[in-house]
Scaffold this motif. Structure first.
Motif, PDB file in Angstrom:
ATOM      1  N   LYS A   1     -10.267  -5.212  -2.286  1.00  0.00           N
ATOM      2  CA  LYS A   1      -9.027  -5.937  -2.581  1.00  0.00           C
ATOM      3  C   LYS A   1      -8.983  -6.432  -4.019  1.00  0.00           C
ATOM      4  O   LYS A   1      -7.896  -6.583  -4.602  1.00  0.00           O
TER       5      LYS A   1
ATOM      6  N   ILE B   1      -2.230  -9.007  -0.543  1.00  0.00           N
ATOM      7  CA  ILE B   1      -3.398  -8.125  -0.520  1.00  0.00           C
ATOM      8  C   ILE B   1      -4.669  -8.932  -0.262  1.00  0.00           C
ATOM      9  O   ILE B   1      -5.503  -8.559   0.577  1.00  0.00           O
ATOM     10  N   ILE B   2      -4.832 -10.049  -0.957  1.00  0.00           N
ATOM     11  CA  ILE B   2      -6.021 -10.881  -0.744  1.00  0.00           C
ATOM     12  C   ILE B   2      -6.018 -11.477   0.657  1.00  0.00           C
ATOM     13  O   ILE B   2      -7.020 -11.430   1.384  1.00  0.00           O
TER      14      ILE B   2
ATOM     15  N   SER C   1      -4.814 -10.410   3.301  1.00  0.00           N
ATOM     16  CA  SER C   1      -4.999  -9.426   4.369  1.00  0.00           C
ATOM     17  C   SER C   1      -6.465  -9.170   4.693  1.00  0.00           C
ATOM     18  O   SER C   1      -6.774  -8.525   5.697  1.00  0.00           O
TER      19      SER C   1
ATOM     20  N   TYR D   1       0.810  -1.209   0.000  1.00  0.00           N
ATOM     21  CA  TYR D   1       0.000   0.000   0.000  1.00  0.00           C
ATOM     22  C   TYR D   1       0.849   1.267   0.000  1.00  0.00           C
ATOM     23  O   TYR D   1       0.450   2.291   0.526  1.00  0.00           O
TER      24      TYR D   1
ATOM     25  N   ARG E   1      -7.578  -3.741  -6.149  1.00  0.00           N
ATOM     26  CA  ARG E   1      -6.147  -3.624  -5.822  1.00  0.00           C
ATOM     27  C   ARG E   1      -5.334  -4.702  -6.531  1.00  0.00           C
ATOM     28  O   ARG E   1      -4.230  -4.449  -7.020  1.00  0.00           O
TER      29      ARG E   1
END
Length: 199
Positions: free
Chosen positions: A114, A63-64, A66, A4, A117
Motif C-alpha cells: 500500500k 488505500i491505506i 483498506s 485500483y 500505491r
C-alpha cells in the motif's frame, strides 16, 4: 471510484475533447495531423495523459485504510527504492526517480504494497517534487497515525535536462520527517539504512 482501476479501464474514459485538444496542438506546431504516422497520435496522447494523471481519481487514504492491521510491532518499517514517475506542473514534462518511506507503528501496521500505491496516487498528478514529498508524508501520518514517518525522494527532472539549464546529471532530493523521525538519531538511522545495500 475504485483506487485500483486498471489501465484498460482508464482508456475507456478518453474524451473527445482531450483528443481534439491534442489534434489542435499538433496542428499548431506545424505538423499535418492527417498524415499516416499521426493519425492516431491525438487518441494515444489523450490515453497516455489520462493514465499519467489517474491519481486525481484515486484516494490514497482509502488505500491505506483498506489494509490496516493491529500489531504490536513498534520498530522502524522501511520501504525503499520505490520507483516513481510524475509530471512537473510547470512544463508538464516528466520527473522520475525513487522514493524511500519509513514509519514507526503505534499499534497499527499497513500492508507493504500500500505504501508504493500511495506514492503512485500522488505521483500520478501534476506535481512539484516538494509537494509530492509532503503529500505522501501527511497522508501516511494522518491516516495510519504512527509514532513517526519519514519520506525522501530523489528525482531527475526532464525540464532541467531537456530545456532551460540542460543539466543532464543533476538530481533533486527532498525530504520530510514527522514524529520520532524529527529526532536526529532516528533520522540518521533511517538515512543510513536507505543508503545501504543489504544482501
Amino acid at each position: 471510484m475504485s483506487p485500483y482501476k486498471t489501465f484498460e479501464e482508464y482508456n475507456l474514459e478518453v474524451t473527445t475533447e482531450v483528443k481534439e485538444s491534442y489534434s489542435k496542438i499538433i496542428t499548431e506546431l506545424g505538423e499535418d495531423v492527417s498524415r499516416e504516422g499521426l493519425l492516431k497520435t491525438p487518441e494515444r496522447a489523450a490515453k497516455a495523459m489520462l493514465f499519467l494523471t489517474q491519481g486525481y481519481k484515486q484516494d490514497a487514504v482509502e488505500i491505506i485504510e483498506s489494509a490496516m492491521f493491529s500489531e504490536a510491532y513498534d520498530d522502524m518499517v522501511i520501504i525503499k527504492d520505490i520507483e516513481l514517475y510524475s509530471l512537473c506542473e510547470h512544463h508538464m514534462l516528466p520527473f522520475f526517480g525513487k522514493a524511500h518511506v519509513a514509519y514507526i507503528p503505534d499499534g497499527q501496521i499497513v500492508g507493504l504494497s500500500k505504501i508504493p500505491r500511495v506514492v503512485d496516487v500522488f505521483a500520478r498528478r501534476l506535481q512539484v517534487q516538494e509537494r509530492l514529498t509532503h503529500d505522501i508524508l501527511e497522508c501516511i501520518n494522518t491516516t495510519l497515525k504512527p509514532k513517526g514517518v519519514a519520506v525522501v525522494i530523489e528525482a531527475a527532472h526532464m525540464c532541467m535536462m531537456m530545456r532551460g539549464v540542460q543539466k543532464q546529471n543533476s538530481v533533486t532530493t527532498t525530504s520530510g520527517f514527522r514524529g520520532q523521525f524529527e529526532k536526529i538519531e532516528t533520522r540518521n538511522e533511517f538515512l543510513k539504512l536507505i543508503g545501504s545495500h543489504l544482501s
